[in-house]
Scaffold this motif. Structure first.
Motif: not given
Ligand code: ZN
Length: 286
Positions: A54-81
């Motif tokens: 979302p907005s950079p400020a919301e991005f930073a706020r919402a990401l804080a406190g999230q645990r990384i459960e898994h990392i997958s890949r689609r083509g050249k995209y990395l997806l942090f679950h």
């Protein structure tokens, strides 16, 4: 929170690193950050455009406190679950790198976004040209849903057949079309076509069954060999520890204009295919 529109940039083949480089980073990060929780997110002034949603400020706020459960890949995209069900999606584009660093390590040049973790490390996103992208989304499909099957994991000779049927474009252009097949760019489409003995300008639909099965094997071989060398560092690519890959010393045709073909000794030629420089052996590739 609403979802972004179709924001995925599916430029044909644009983007070094390609699949082997992104997969190398993914595997490095799996053992280092899965189970860790994001703490503080800092976005450097001028780097806000990297955050697409979302907005950079919301991005930073919402990401804080999230645990990384898994990392997958689609083509050249990395997806942090993430632990709340959302995804942090990262595309490195041309000059992006995702580094796993101790918090007290000196800042890298072109550090754009740092994501501190609940241990002594942080993830640092560096990007000279600031062309990379990140999204924090509830659904990954609006970003990666338009990608074709993954070139490493999703391809059988039958899927290749369905990709080329009715396509008069060159086989190289089709291999680089992320909506057809996800993960190949200039380097590995050229390498796969060389291994398969197929001329990059051949109309895709003209490939015979035996050529398709050779191409299928060649794509897998080209990607796996590159991953064995931890990717290719022709320019900016580095892995999650900041180290260069070694596959640039092992390519068969890419950027070898005028050098002898390893099979037959004929000088490798460079031509334009679909507007992109393309290297091939005029004798081995038909
Ligand atoms: Zn040759």
């Amino acid at each position: 929170m609403p979802q972004p529109g179709v924001a995925a940039l599916l430029e044909v083949g644009v983007g070094v690193p390609e699949l082997p480089e992104v997969e190398t980073i993914r595997r490095d990060l799996l053992s280092r950050v899965v189970g860790r929780t994001f703490r503080r997110v800092r976005i450097s002034p001028g780097a806000e455009r990297i955050v697409r949603w979302p907005s950079p400020a919301e991005f930073a706020r919402a990401l804080a406190g999230q645990r990384i459960e898994h990392i997958s890949r689609r083509g050249k995209y990395l997806l942090f679950h993430l632990s709340d069900g959302r995804y942090l999606i990262v595309h490195l584009r041309m000059t992006g790198a995702l580094l796993h660093r101790p918090k007290d390590a000196p800042e890298e040049p072109y550090l754009r976004i740092s994501l501190s973790l609940d241990d002594s490390n942080e993830l640092r996103y560096t990007d000279l040209r600031k062309l990379g992208n990140m999204w924090l989304v509830e659904e990954a499909e609006p970003i990666v849903g338009k990608l074709g099957p993954d070139a490493l994991e999703g391809v059988t000779p039958q899927t290749l057949r369905s990709l080329i049927d009715g396509r008069s474009a060159s086989i190289k252009a089709v291999l680089m079309d992320q909506a057809a097949l996800a993960g190949l760019g200039n380097i590995y489409s050229e390498e796969a076509l060389f291994l398969a003995g197929i001329h990059p300008r051949r109309p895709a639909e003209s490939l015979a069954a035996d050529e398709l099965s050779r191409l299928h094997k060649a794509i897998g071989d080209a990607l796996l060999e590159a991953m064995g060398h931890r990717g290719s560092s022709f320019r900016d690519y580095v892995d999650a520890e900041g180290r260069e890959g070694q596959h640039q010393w092992h390519v068969k045709v890419y950027r070898r204009t005028g050098e002898p073909c390893y099979n037959c000794g004929t000088p490798i030629e460079r031509i334009k295919v679909g507007g992109r420089s393309t290297h091939f052996c005029p004798l081995c590739q038909r």
